[in-house]
Motif scaffolding. Sequence first.
Motif, mmCIF file in Angstrom:
data_model
loop_
_atom_site.group_PDB
_atom_site.id
_atom_site.type_symbol
_atom_site.label_atom_id
_atom_site.label_comp_id
_atom_site.label_asym_id
_atom_site.label_seq_id
_atom_site.Cartn_x
_atom_site.Cartn_y
_atom_site.Cartn_z
ATOM 1 N N ASP A 1 -7.472 3.414 8.418
ATOM 2 C CA ASP A 1 -8.265 2.475 9.176
ATOM 3 C C ASP A 1 -8.676 1.511 8.487
ATOM 4 O O ASP A 1 -9.280 1.792 7.360
ATOM 5 C CB ASP A 1 -9.410 3.019 10.080
ATOM 6 N N LYS A 2 -8.407 0.035 8.709
ATOM 7 C CA LYS A 2 -8.702 -0.828 7.498
ATOM 8 C C LYS A 2 -10.313 -1.200 7.646
ATOM 9 O O LYS A 2 -10.599 -1.741 6.642
ATOM 10 C CB LYS A 2 -8.110 -2.509 7.937
ATOM 11 N N ALA B 1 0.888 -1.128 0.020
ATOM 12 C CA ALA B 1 -0.064 -0.044 -0.029
ATOM 13 C C ALA B 1 0.982 1.234 -0.053
ATOM 14 O O ALA B 1 0.531 2.268 -0.499
ATOM 15 C CB ALA B 1 -0.811 -0.096 0.998
ATOM 16 N N GLY B 2 1.977 1.199 0.707
ATOM 17 C CA GLY B 2 2.871 2.547 0.644
ATOM 18 C C GLY B 2 4.118 2.073 -0.440
ATOM 19 O O GLY B 2 4.179 3.015 -0.979
ATOM 20 N N ALA C 1 -4.992 -1.139 11.271
ATOM 21 C CA ALA C 1 -4.715 -0.228 10.101
ATOM 22 C C ALA C 1 -3.366 -0.377 9.246
ATOM 23 O O ALA C 1 -2.620 -1.316 9.776
ATOM 24 C CB ALA C 1 -4.475 1.253 10.817
ATOM 25 N N ILE C 2 -3.588 0.085 8.026
ATOM 26 C CA ILE C 2 -2.356 0.098 7.453
ATOM 27 C C ILE C 2 -1.472 1.304 7.716
ATOM 28 O O ILE C 2 -1.963 2.534 7.815
ATOM 29 C CB ILE C 2 -2.547 0.253 5.955
ATOM 30 N N GLU C 3 -0.252 1.233 8.236
ATOM 31 C CA GLU C 3 0.580 2.421 8.762
ATOM 32 C C GLU C 3 1.369 2.744 7.606
ATOM 33 O O GLU C 3 2.148 1.986 7.127
ATOM 34 C CB GLU C 3 1.349 2.065 10.202
ATOM 35 N N SER D 1 5.065 1.369 3.949
ATOM 36 C CA SER D 1 3.987 0.815 5.042
ATOM 37 C C SER D 1 4.326 -0.472 5.434
ATOM 38 O O SER D 1 4.900 -1.336 5.238
ATOM 39 C CB SER D 1 2.735 1.089 4.110
ATOM 40 N N TRP D 2 3.104 -0.919 6.419
ATOM 41 C CA TRP D 2 3.162 -2.299 6.785
ATOM 42 C C TRP D 2 1.757 -2.381 7.304
ATOM 43 O O TRP D 2 0.859 -1.400 7.760
ATOM 44 C CB TRP D 2 4.009 -2.450 7.779
#
Length: 307
Positions: free
Chosen positions: A289-290, A32-33, A257-259, A251-252
Amino acid sequence: MDTRVIAALALLTVSPFCVAKQDCETIAGASAGAADYLYETAKVKTDSRLHFYSAPYAECRLPAHLINGDSVEVLRSLQYKPSDDAPVHTYRYVRYRDAKGLFATGWVPAEGLAPLPNALPVNETCQQWAQKAMPARVSGAPAADNHFQVQAGGRASFYTMPNEQCRSSSLFLIPGDIVSAQEQSEDDFLEVAYYTADRHVVRGWLKKSQLQPVNSGDSYRDDINPLSTNLATRVATLNLRHDYQCVFYESWNAKKAIEIIVREDHQAPLCRGGADPATSPTTAYISIDKTSGEISWPDVAEGFEEE
């Protein structure tokens, strides 16, 4: 049966996904990141089905698929190497709009796509302007009701960049045409996507003064990807583009959440200068927030909360 109907039915063939779920969750959160942002349109070019993937990894294939001839918007790109001795695989994160106007998003193998010519190519003058001026624009994520209609009073010309000098002499819309806004801004330019009757896509800039809001917005399918990271990945893709900015993301996949960590980019050709290219200081934290897709910006000094 019409191929468009077949494609729509294909997206309905969903079954529970359980193979390597944890691996797919982890990879999806990191992707995602990490994936590069880009924008192009492409046509599905395959002798069989082009399956969606919940993450850019061979074990994450979903039942939903596209068929030869379908047009998609390409939004992200990522090369993935599952192991040291494995070949590199390239995936694209795409958006597909079906005949009913519903969007499906997900990863697909790059080899199944053939890029289409850009309907609004950017000339060198506008490209150079964008590299200097775009970071100064005040813009944000599109609103939920992001549909606009061209007002009566004449044609609405497309612009390749939000600048008067970048007006297209050949592409325009007429009163009544509906577009999907891709951002909010404080100036008179709005980046939009226009979907033609023959399922092609034109993405460019229009004058907000020539548009009026419509009480509707883009709708997305959430039933083709069972991973908890699905919504957050889409939100990151649609809302966190960093065109012409000297930053990159890491990201992780956390529990809720995805941070994402935002870092300065001192390596890209357009971002080099007096800064030390060996350093990439943190400039911001982003948490998506997922469950809700809500974006929050934790304080840089505090970092992320432990889960």
